[in-house]
Design a protein around this motif. Structure first.
Motif, PDB file in Angstrom:
ATOM      1  N   LYS A 186       0.830  -1.205   0.000  1.00 37.08           N
ATOM      2  CA  LYS A 186       0.000   0.000   0.000  1.00 37.08           C
ATOM      3  C   LYS A 186       0.861   1.249   0.000  1.00 37.08           C
ATOM      4  O   LYS A 186       0.398   2.332   0.331  1.00 37.08           O
ATOM      5  CB  LYS A 186      -0.883   0.007   1.264  1.00 37.08           C
ATOM      6  N   SER A 187       2.150   1.084  -0.302  1.00 39.23           N
ATOM      7  CA  SER A 187       3.074   2.210  -0.149  1.00 39.23           C
ATOM      8  C   SER A 187       3.513   2.815  -1.472  1.00 39.23           C
ATOM      9  O   SER A 187       4.632   3.310  -1.598  1.00 39.23           O
ATOM     10  CB  SER A 187       4.289   1.789   0.680  1.00 39.23           C
ATOM     11  N   GLY A 188       2.609   2.794  -2.451  1.00 38.69           N
ATOM     12  CA  GLY A 188       2.876   3.465  -3.714  1.00 38.69           C
ATOM     13  C   GLY A 188       4.172   2.983  -4.350  1.00 38.69           C
ATOM     14  O   GLY A 188       4.505   1.790  -4.294  1.00 38.69           O
ATOM     15  N   ALA A 189       4.915   3.926  -4.948  1.00 42.00           N
ATOM     16  CA  ALA A 189       6.125   3.581  -5.702  1.00 42.00           C
ATOM     17  C   ALA A 189       7.201   2.964  -4.805  1.00 42.00           C
ATOM     18  O   ALA A 189       7.883   2.017  -5.210  1.00 42.00           O
ATOM     19  CB  ALA A 189       6.665   4.820  -6.401  1.00 42.00           C
ATOM     20  N   ALA A 190       7.348   3.459  -3.576  1.00 39.21           N
ATOM     21  CA  ALA A 190       8.382   2.927  -2.678  1.00 39.21           C
ATOM     22  C   ALA A 190       8.112   1.447  -2.392  1.00 39.21           C
ATOM     23  O   ALA A 190       9.033   0.619  -2.409  1.00 39.21           O
ATOM     24  CB  ALA A 190       8.409   3.727  -1.381  1.00 39.21           C
ATOM     25  N   GLY A 191       6.859   1.114  -2.164  1.00 39.12           N
ATOM     26  CA  GLY A 191       6.478  -0.277  -1.899  1.00 39.12           C
ATOM     27  C   GLY A 191       6.720  -1.158  -3.105  1.00 39.12           C
ATOM     28  O   GLY A 191       7.170  -2.311  -2.976  1.00 39.12           O
ATOM     29  N   THR A 192       6.442  -0.625  -4.280  1.00 36.43           N
ATOM     30  CA  THR A 192       6.634  -1.391  -5.508  1.00 36.43           C
ATOM     31  C   THR A 192       8.111  -1.738  -5.703  1.00 36.43           C
ATOM     32  O   THR A 192       8.449  -2.867  -6.046  1.00 36.43           O
ATOM     33  CB  THR A 192       6.098  -0.590  -6.718  1.00 36.43           C
ATOM     34  N   ILE A 193       8.998  -0.776  -5.451  1.00 34.85           N
ATOM     35  CA  ILE A 193      10.440  -1.040  -5.599  1.00 34.85           C
ATOM     36  C   ILE A 193      10.875  -2.118  -4.598  1.00 34.85           C
ATOM     37  O   ILE A 193      11.573  -3.067  -4.949  1.00 34.85           O
ATOM     38  CB  ILE A 193      11.274   0.252  -5.385  1.00 34.85           C
ATOM     39  N   LEU A 194      10.432  -1.977  -3.360  1.00 34.54           N
ATOM     40  CA  LEU A 194      10.810  -2.933  -2.315  1.00 34.54           C
ATOM     41  C   LEU A 194      10.364  -4.358  -2.678  1.00 34.54           C
ATOM     42  O   LEU A 194      11.150  -5.309  -2.593  1.00 34.54           O
ATOM     43  CB  LEU A 194      10.188  -2.505  -0.983  1.00 34.54           C
TER      44      LEU A 194
ATOM     45  N   VAL B  73      -5.038   0.494  -7.591  1.00 36.19           N
ATOM     46  CA  VAL B  73      -4.404   1.403  -6.638  1.00 36.19           C
ATOM     47  C   VAL B  73      -3.380   0.671  -5.774  1.00 36.19           C
ATOM     48  O   VAL B  73      -3.605  -0.461  -5.373  1.00 36.19           O
ATOM     49  CB  VAL B  73      -5.428   2.129  -5.728  1.00 36.19           C
ATOM     50  N   ASN B  74      -2.267   1.347  -5.519  1.00 37.89           N
ATOM     51  CA  ASN B  74      -1.286   0.756  -4.604  1.00 37.89           C
ATOM     52  C   ASN B  74      -1.073   1.652  -3.389  1.00 37.89           C
ATOM     53  O   ASN B  74      -0.006   1.728  -2.827  1.00 37.89           O
ATOM     54  CB  ASN B  74       0.027   0.435  -5.322  1.00 37.89           C
ATOM     55  N   ILE B  75      -2.148   2.348  -3.050  1.00 37.71           N
ATOM     56  CA  ILE B  75      -2.170   3.140  -1.815  1.00 37.71           C
ATOM     57  C   ILE B  75      -3.384   2.675  -1.003  1.00 37.71           C
ATOM     58  O   ILE B  75      -4.246   1.985  -1.541  1.00 37.71           O
ATOM     59  CB  ILE B  75      -2.246   4.660  -2.115  1.00 37.71           C
ATOM     60  N   PRO B  76      -3.453   3.035   0.272  1.00 33.02           N
ATOM     61  CA  PRO B  76      -4.573   2.560   1.092  1.00 33.02           C
ATOM     62  C   PRO B  76      -5.925   2.961   0.509  1.00 33.02           C
ATOM     63  O   PRO B  76      -6.092   4.064  -0.005  1.00 33.02           O
ATOM     64  CB  PRO B  76      -4.324   3.242   2.431  1.00 33.02           C
ATOM     65  N   PHE B  77      -6.841   2.059   0.636  1.00 29.99           N
ATOM     66  CA  PHE B  77      -8.137   2.201  -0.007  1.00 29.99           C
ATOM     67  C   PHE B  77      -9.204   1.850   1.022  1.00 29.99           C
ATOM     68  O   PHE B  77      -9.266   0.736   1.527  1.00 29.99           O
ATOM     69  CB  PHE B  77      -8.153   1.243  -1.209  1.00 29.99           C
ATOM     70  N   SER B  78     -10.006   2.853   1.344  1.00 35.75           N
ATOM     71  CA  SER B  78     -10.995   2.700   2.394  1.00 35.75           C
ATOM     72  C   SER B  78     -12.384   2.754   1.764  1.00 35.75           C
ATOM     73  O   SER B  78     -12.627   3.576   0.879  1.00 35.75           O
ATOM     74  CB  SER B  78     -10.747   3.834   3.376  1.00 35.75           C
ATOM     75  N   VAL B  79     -13.263   1.871   2.208  1.00 31.98           N
ATOM     76  CA  VAL B  79     -14.573   1.748   1.566  1.00 31.98           C
ATOM     77  C   VAL B  79     -15.687   1.821   2.599  1.00 31.98           C
ATOM     78  O   VAL B  79     -15.569   1.253   3.688  1.00 31.98           O
ATOM     79  CB  VAL B  79     -14.670   0.409   0.799  1.00 31.98           C
ATOM     80  N   GLY B  80     -16.756   2.512   2.254  1.00 28.44           N
ATOM     81  CA  GLY B  80     -17.899   2.578   3.159  1.00 28.44           C
ATOM     82  C   GLY B  80     -19.214   2.661   2.408  1.00 28.44           C
ATOM     83  O   GLY B  80     -19.249   2.980   1.222  1.00 28.44           O
ATOM     84  N   GLY B  81     -20.276   2.355   3.131  1.00 26.00           N
ATOM     85  CA  GLY B  81     -21.622   2.453   2.566  1.00 26.00           C
ATOM     86  C   GLY B  81     -22.417   1.185   2.794  1.00 26.00           C
ATOM     87  O   GLY B  81     -22.097   0.149   2.210  1.00 26.00           O
ATOM     88  N   GLY B  82     -23.402   1.267   3.663  1.00 33.16           N
ATOM     89  CA  GLY B  82     -24.336   0.142   3.828  1.00 33.16           C
ATOM     90  C   GLY B  82     -23.790  -1.064   4.564  1.00 33.16           C
ATOM     91  O   GLY B  82     -24.351  -2.157   4.448  1.00 33.16           O
ATOM     92  N   ILE B  83     -22.708  -0.906   5.351  1.00 30.77           N
ATOM     93  CA  ILE B  83     -22.119  -2.069   6.036  1.00 30.77           C
ATOM     94  C   ILE B  83     -22.845  -2.357   7.344  1.00 30.77           C
ATOM     95  O   ILE B  83     -22.986  -1.489   8.192  1.00 30.77           O
ATOM     96  CB  ILE B  83     -20.604  -1.854   6.262  1.00 30.77           C
ATOM     97  N   ARG B  84     -23.299  -3.613   7.483  1.00 30.02           N
ATOM     98  CA  ARG B  84     -24.155  -3.979   8.606  1.00 30.02           C
ATOM     99  C   ARG B  84     -23.576  -5.077   9.475  1.00 30.02           C
ATOM    100  O   ARG B  84     -24.090  -5.355  10.548  1.00 30.02           O
ATOM    101  CB  ARG B  84     -25.501  -4.506   8.064  1.00 30.02           C
ATOM    102  N   SER B  85     -22.539  -5.773   8.988  1.00 33.58           N
ATOM    103  CA  SER B  85     -22.080  -6.958   9.716  1.00 33.58           C
ATOM    104  C   SER B  85     -20.590  -7.195   9.480  1.00 33.58           C
ATOM    105  O   SER B  85     -20.002  -6.639   8.549  1.00 33.58           O
ATOM    106  CB  SER B  85     -22.848  -8.193   9.246  1.00 33.58           C
ATOM    107  N   VAL B  86     -20.022  -8.045  10.333  1.00 24.27           N
ATOM    108  CA  VAL B  86     -18.625  -8.443  10.183  1.00 24.27           C
ATOM    109  C   VAL B  86     -18.429  -9.132   8.833  1.00 24.27           C
ATOM    110  O   VAL B  86     -17.416  -8.929   8.158  1.00 24.27           O
ATOM    111  CB  VAL B  86     -18.201  -9.384  11.344  1.00 24.27           C
ATOM    112  N   SER B  87     -19.437  -9.878   8.420  1.00 19.35           N
ATOM    113  CA  SER B  87     -19.303 -10.586   7.146  1.00 19.35           C
ATOM    114  C   SER B  87     -19.325  -9.611   5.959  1.00 19.35           C
ATOM    115  O   SER B  87     -18.601  -9.789   4.985  1.00 19.35           O
ATOM    116  CB  SER B  87     -20.352 -11.694   7.074  1.00 19.35           C
ATOM    117  N   ASP B  88     -20.122  -8.512   6.057  1.00 17.56           N
ATOM    118  CA  ASP B  88     -20.061  -7.453   5.024  1.00 17.56           C
ATOM    119  C   ASP B  88     -18.643  -6.900   4.943  1.00 17.56           C
ATOM    120  O   ASP B  88     -18.117  -6.657   3.861  1.00 17.56           O
ATOM    121  CB  ASP B  88     -20.972  -6.259   5.391  1.00 17.56           C
TER     122      ASP B  88
END
Lengths: 203, 254
Positions: A186-194, B73-88
């Protein structure tokens, strides 16, 4: 080929996406026979230590992972997948895999816990495996989400350190084992290189 | 220390990114997957994806859109909307989300926060809180996509949610949302001081100065914006250069 361990937790989808994007074929498995015959294993990590260890044990994966690492196959772990390698975690008072000497503690010095965000990772010059893995990224920011951090007993294993209130080992690299407290996936380009360096070296 | 995060938000409905002004009158802002990839490449520190009509339409979140976005995406990705349970929540993590935000589901069933935190760790449970002023210096938490007053004090609910296991608060000011007149500084500062977890400020971003103020004066750990980025009024690299020049620590782009 790398086997990603499914132990009922973790951002597995995200890890599979990253490895696939880097051209590495992945198998996701919770089967101890599959993990036990894997050529390389990845232990992902979003989750709590207590539930994590319990899930590994229920699936019969704890001893398999331990044996595989000791046998010398390439291992990579992220976040909880690093913490579980140690002997003990303060989180839910959990006895962990005990592959590495040390324990996992909760952040005390900083006001905001968990640490969530991008923080600087300083690579240990004295660790040759770490130097190869972090080649091209000597001091970069990586993405962290953690309330706990490892305290490593053997300083030779420390691959990198990070400061969040206290300075802690944000990665370990020793023999066939590499694990990070941050999320390279999840660390963008730095993570990809690693990860590319890890793949080049091991797969 | 961690750097201050800049977070583009994709408000989704029916598989498309939309952006509302004070939670109504949506304009089509484009394809979520293309936008997510662009922001990831541009140096965004995280992406937030909210299926804003899942609760009111009483349907599950669009898992395939989440899965296809996560692939890019290779960055953190957070999602929300309509979540009701641990299984969701588990479904979303399997689809490639890194964190899940709870809003109405948590107000109706606060134990959901604890259950999700016990299963996946509190660092991947985000409490999404839509706050609206009820009196000067006081705010209530609104639910059902900002259409219904829960009656709970926003600050008290944020504290309670953190105590129950939420690892982060995504704090949206309904009053500021879509106005481009700046983030809700007083609200954000109060929540940030009162809760022991990071706070993401959302709603009202109109200029680079607004980001400076919400970090410096509002004590936010992260700031979120949607239309400003979607319509190209501001780019992430220029915003980061500006903040860095103002001595706000931001992640450099490799």
């Amino acid at each position: 080929m790398i086997t990603i361990i499914d132990y009922g937790l973790g951002n597995i989808g995200s890890v599979v996406n990253t490895m696939t994007a880097l051209g590495v074929p992945c198998v996701v498995s919770s089967d101890p026979f599959v993990v036990g015959s894997a050529a390389a294993i990845l232990l992902p990590g979003v989750g709590a230590a207590g539930v994590g260890m319990q899930n590994l044990k229920t699936r019969g994966l704890d001893s398999v992972i331990r044996n595989q690492v000791l046998r010398g196959i390439p291992f990579i772990g992220f976040c909880l997948g690093m913490q579980l390698l140690f002997e003990y975690s303060e989180e839910a008072d959990t006895v962990c895999l005990g592959i590495l000497k040390g324990s996992v503690r909760k952040f005390r010095a900083e006001k905001k816990v968990p640490q969530i965000g991008w923080n600087t990772v300083t690579v240990s010059d004295s660790n040759p495996y770490a130097r190869r893995l972090f080649d091209g990224i000597p001091a970069a920011e990586f993405y962290f989400v953690n309330s706990y951090y490892p305290v490593v007993e053997n300083p030779d294993m420390v691959a990198a350190t990070t400061r969040y209130g206290e300075t802690f080992a944000s990665a370990v690299a020793y023999k066939n084992l590499f694990a990070t407290q941050f999320h390279p996936e999840k660390s963008g380009a730095a993570g990809t290189i690693l990860l590319t360096n890890f793949i080049k070296e091991n797969l | 220390m961690t750097t201050k995060r800049i977070i583009p938000c994709l408000d989704m409905t029916e598989g498309k990114v939309v952006k509302g002004i004070q939670f109504v009158s949506f304009r089509d802002a484009g394809d979520p997957i293309a936008l997510a990839k662009k922001y990831s490449d541009d140096g965004a520190d995280e992406l937030v994806f909210l299926d804003i009509t899942a609760t009111v339409e009483n349907r599950p979140i669009l898992l395939d859109v989440v899965a296809n976005t996560a692939k890019k995406v290779n960055i953190p990705f957070s999602v929300g909307g309509g979540i009701r349970s641990v299984s969701d929540m588990r479904q979303l993590l399997l689809a490639g989300a890194d964190k899940v935000s709870l809003n109405t589901g948590a107000v109706k069933n606060p134990k959901l926060i604890t259950d999700c935190a016990n299963a996946f760790g509190n660092q991947c449970v985000v409490l999404s809180l839509d706050a609206k002023a009820s009196a000067p210096g006081q705010w209530n938490a609104w639910i059902n996509g900002g259409t219904k007053d829960s009656g709970l004090s926003a600050v008290e609910w944020a504290k309670e949610a953190a105590r129950l296991g939420a690892g982060e608060i995504l704090l949206t000011s309904i009053d500021a949302d879509g106005t481009k007149s700046g983030f809700a500084i007083e609200l954000t500062r109060q929540v940030s001081r009162d809760v022991p977890v990071p706070v993401i400020a959302s709603g009202g971003a109109g200029s680079m100065k607004d980001f400076l103020e919400i970090f410096r004066d509002g004590e936010a750990d992260a700031a979120l914006a949607a239309s400003l980025f979607h319509f190209g009024e501001l780019t992430i690299p220029e915003l980061k250069r500006y903040l860095s020049a103002q001595n706000i620590a931001v992640r450099e782009i490799l």
